[in-house]
Design a protein around this motif. Sequence first.
Motif, PDB file in Angstrom:
ATOM      1  N   ILE A 168       1.632  -0.484  -2.703  1.00  0.00           N
ATOM      2  CA  ILE A 168       1.799  -0.988  -1.343  1.00  0.00           C
ATOM      3  C   ILE A 168       1.200  -0.020  -0.331  1.00  0.00           C
ATOM      4  O   ILE A 168       0.764  -0.427   0.755  1.00  0.00           O
ATOM      5  N   ASP A 169       1.162   1.274  -0.653  1.00  0.00           N
ATOM      6  CA  ASP A 169       0.546   2.277   0.219  1.00  0.00           C
ATOM      7  C   ASP A 169      -0.937   2.466  -0.076  1.00  0.00           C
ATOM      8  O   ASP A 169      -1.686   2.936   0.781  1.00  0.00           O
ATOM      9  N   ASP A 170      -1.352   2.119  -1.289  1.00  0.00           N
ATOM     10  CA  ASP A 170      -2.706   2.428  -1.735  1.00  0.00           C
ATOM     11  C   ASP A 170      -3.712   1.328  -1.401  1.00  0.00           C
ATOM     12  O   ASP A 170      -4.918   1.567  -1.414  1.00  0.00           O
ATOM     13  N   ILE A 171      -3.226   0.141  -1.101  1.00  0.00           N
ATOM     14  CA  ILE A 171      -4.116  -0.975  -0.781  1.00  0.00           C
ATOM     15  C   ILE A 171      -4.380  -1.003   0.719  1.00  0.00           C
ATOM     16  O   ILE A 171      -3.455  -1.167   1.512  1.00  0.00           O
ATOM     17  N   THR A 172      -5.621  -0.803   1.103  1.00  0.00           N
ATOM     18  CA  THR A 172      -6.065  -0.842   2.511  1.00  0.00           C
ATOM     19  C   THR A 172      -4.990  -0.362   3.483  1.00  0.00           C
ATOM     20  O   THR A 172      -4.409  -1.162   4.228  1.00  0.00           O
ATOM     21  N   PRO A 173      -4.691   0.945   3.474  1.00  0.00           N
ATOM     22  CA  PRO A 173      -3.625   1.474   4.344  1.00  0.00           C
ATOM     23  C   PRO A 173      -3.895   1.268   5.832  1.00  0.00           C
ATOM     24  O   PRO A 173      -2.964   1.386   6.634  1.00  0.00           O
ATOM     25  N   ASP A 174      -5.132   0.952   6.210  1.00  0.00           N
ATOM     26  CA  ASP A 174      -5.442   0.741   7.621  1.00  0.00           C
ATOM     27  C   ASP A 174      -5.160  -0.686   8.084  1.00  0.00           C
ATOM     28  O   ASP A 174      -5.259  -0.983   9.277  1.00  0.00           O
ATOM     29  N   GLN A 175      -4.794  -1.564   7.157  1.00  0.00           N
ATOM     30  CA  GLN A 175      -4.514  -2.948   7.517  1.00  0.00           C
ATOM     31  C   GLN A 175      -3.024  -3.159   7.733  1.00  0.00           C
ATOM     32  O   GLN A 175      -2.195  -2.381   7.247  1.00  0.00           O
ATOM     33  N   PRO A 176      -2.643  -4.230   8.439  1.00  0.00           N
ATOM     34  CA  PRO A 176      -1.220  -4.500   8.676  1.00  0.00           C
ATOM     35  C   PRO A 176      -0.457  -4.700   7.378  1.00  0.00           C
ATOM     36  O   PRO A 176      -0.986  -5.211   6.388  1.00  0.00           O
ATOM     37  N   PHE A 177       0.806  -4.326   7.402  1.00  0.00           N
ATOM     38  CA  PHE A 177       1.690  -4.443   6.243  1.00  0.00           C
ATOM     39  C   PHE A 177       1.732  -5.874   5.724  1.00  0.00           C
ATOM     40  O   PHE A 177       1.601  -6.122   4.510  1.00  0.00           O
ATOM     41  N   ASP A 178       1.902  -6.840   6.627  1.00  0.00           N
ATOM     42  CA  ASP A 178       2.028  -8.235   6.206  1.00  0.00           C
ATOM     43  C   ASP A 178       0.759  -8.746   5.536  1.00  0.00           C
ATOM     44  O   ASP A 178       0.814  -9.625   4.674  1.00  0.00           O
ATOM     45  N   HIS A 179      -0.393  -8.207   5.929  1.00  0.00           N
ATOM     46  CA  HIS A 179      -1.653  -8.635   5.311  1.00  0.00           C
ATOM     47  C   HIS A 179      -1.689  -8.229   3.838  1.00  0.00           C
ATOM     48  O   HIS A 179      -2.142  -8.993   2.982  1.00  0.00           O
ATOM     49  N   VAL A 180      -1.202  -7.027   3.549  1.00  0.00           N
ATOM     50  CA  VAL A 180      -1.212  -6.529   2.170  1.00  0.00           C
ATOM     51  C   VAL A 180      -0.190  -7.280   1.318  1.00  0.00           C
ATOM     52  O   VAL A 180      -0.487  -7.698   0.198  1.00  0.00           O
ATOM     53  N   PRO A 208     -11.873  -0.306  -8.651  1.00  0.00           N
ATOM     54  CA  PRO A 208     -11.150   0.447  -7.622  1.00  0.00           C
ATOM     55  C   PRO A 208     -10.476   1.698  -8.182  1.00  0.00           C
ATOM     56  O   PRO A 208      -9.982   1.695  -9.309  1.00  0.00           O
ATOM     57  N   ILE A 209     -10.485   2.745  -7.395  1.00  0.00           N
ATOM     58  CA  ILE A 209      -9.825   4.001  -7.766  1.00  0.00           C
ATOM     59  C   ILE A 209      -8.448   4.027  -7.117  1.00  0.00           C
ATOM     60  O   ILE A 209      -8.313   3.907  -5.897  1.00  0.00           O
ATOM     61  N   TRP A 210      -7.441   4.187  -7.947  1.00  0.00           N
ATOM     62  CA  TRP A 210      -6.060   4.190  -7.464  1.00  0.00           C
ATOM     63  C   TRP A 210      -5.502   5.601  -7.451  1.00  0.00           C
ATOM     64  O   TRP A 210      -5.825   6.421  -8.306  1.00  0.00           O
ATOM     65  N   LEU A 236       6.309  -1.036  -5.452  1.00  0.00           N
ATOM     66  CA  LEU A 236       6.764   0.334  -5.212  1.00  0.00           C
ATOM     67  C   LEU A 236       6.351   1.289  -6.327  1.00  0.00           C
ATOM     68  O   LEU A 236       6.790   2.436  -6.353  1.00  0.00           O
ATOM     69  N   ARG A 237       5.513   0.831  -7.245  1.00  0.00           N
ATOM     70  CA  ARG A 237       5.079   1.656  -8.371  1.00  0.00           C
ATOM     71  C   ARG A 237       3.597   1.988  -8.250  1.00  0.00           C
ATOM     72  O   ARG A 237       2.818   1.191  -7.728  1.00  0.00           O
ATOM     73  N   PRO A 238       3.196   3.149  -8.765  1.00  0.00           N
ATOM     74  CA  PRO A 238       1.763   3.455  -8.813  1.00  0.00           C
ATOM     75  C   PRO A 238       1.046   2.507  -9.765  1.00  0.00           C
ATOM     76  O   PRO A 238       1.642   1.948 -10.687  1.00  0.00           O
ATOM     77  N   HIS A 239      -0.228   2.354  -9.569  1.00  0.00           N
ATOM     78  CA  HIS A 239      -1.013   1.399 -10.346  1.00  0.00           C
ATOM     79  C   HIS A 239      -0.971   1.704 -11.837  1.00  0.00           C
ATOM     80  O   HIS A 239      -0.873   0.797 -12.664  1.00  0.00           O
TER      81      HIS A 239
END
Length: 362
Positions: free
Chosen positions: A83-95, A74-76, A111-114
């Motif tokens: 928390i923003d970079d993982i599947t941003p189109d999915q619900p917050f609770d799912h991530v 995966p490219i980060w 809250l930190r970059p990868h």
Amino acid sequence: MNIDIHHHCTDFESYRSARVKSLFNVESGADVHIHADLPIENHDWKIGVIVGASGTGKTSIAQSVWSDVKIYNPIWTKHKPIIDDITPDQPFDHVTAALSSVGLGTVPAWLRPHHVLSNGEQFRANLARAVCEAPDRLIIDEFTSVVDRQIACIGAGAFAKTWRRNHGQVILATCHYDVLDWVEPDWIFDTNTGKFHGRLERRRPRFNLEIHQTNWRYWHLFEPHHYLKMPLMIAATNYVATVNGELVAHLAVSTRPGLIEARACRLVVMPEWQGAGVGLKFLNAVCEMWLQGQNRYDKALRTIFHTSHPALAAALRRDPKWTQISGKLIGDKASKGLKTKSKYGGHFRAVQGFRYLGADYD
């Protein structure tokens, strides 16, 4: 599925190449042949493992199974927290549930970059992203190779348990045999022996969790992994869980005025043990002790517990030993104490409250 792989490169004739051939009686290093027989065509499996020493063809075999699937890499984004970079189109609770399910439950890490995470945190963040993306077919190379073996085993088990809830298939290529019992794969191909093993009667390793009553002496070791920075609870009884003498989890329990109920908080599980399922078991065990009157008051007290952690709140809702008693979407306005200059509230946490009912409700 019969796999025959032939890799070829230039047969070099330099001085050093010729000397190596002469010293070690090697005719050429230009050809590599790999053969594997993998009877996995029925697709009735979810997790397969290719295990063996480096250079024995694990990656080549995995890629030959699914020629159209690339090794997962995966490219980060460097300027986004995970928390923003993982599947941003999915619900917050799912991530957040995925992060917790693979053992990355330390909220500040979200809250930190990868690229600034530790190796263990990066490993688990990659697994969480794979779980969220949930492709039909996935290949993970060098599985658990870059982390210490404690994190590797716990993380491997957490990922396998979570992945089985998806519909897809994953092939894990690894040099390490210690993760096999934790993964409990549907099949294993050992490149060291060339043998294929179907579903074996593997059992995830068990360990004994010991609970000790103490005070705040160990809190400084757990505090960096807790998502709140607040004053210590007044008149609290502290508990720590250990495995073979190693600190695993922490909990503090105090009482409400009038000794009508107990109140638990500061539940923290050390990062290397997150994903092993010890947090809720530890919390339940301590709350059951208080319900049975095993406390310094010799009084049976039910325990209430509040959390902002979405995954923990979801786990408590699923557990029949708990009932939800509150669910604030936002915090209170900041207000000064009656006789002090301290302020309470003013946060925006979605605090959820629960009451422990007891083992009889299991």
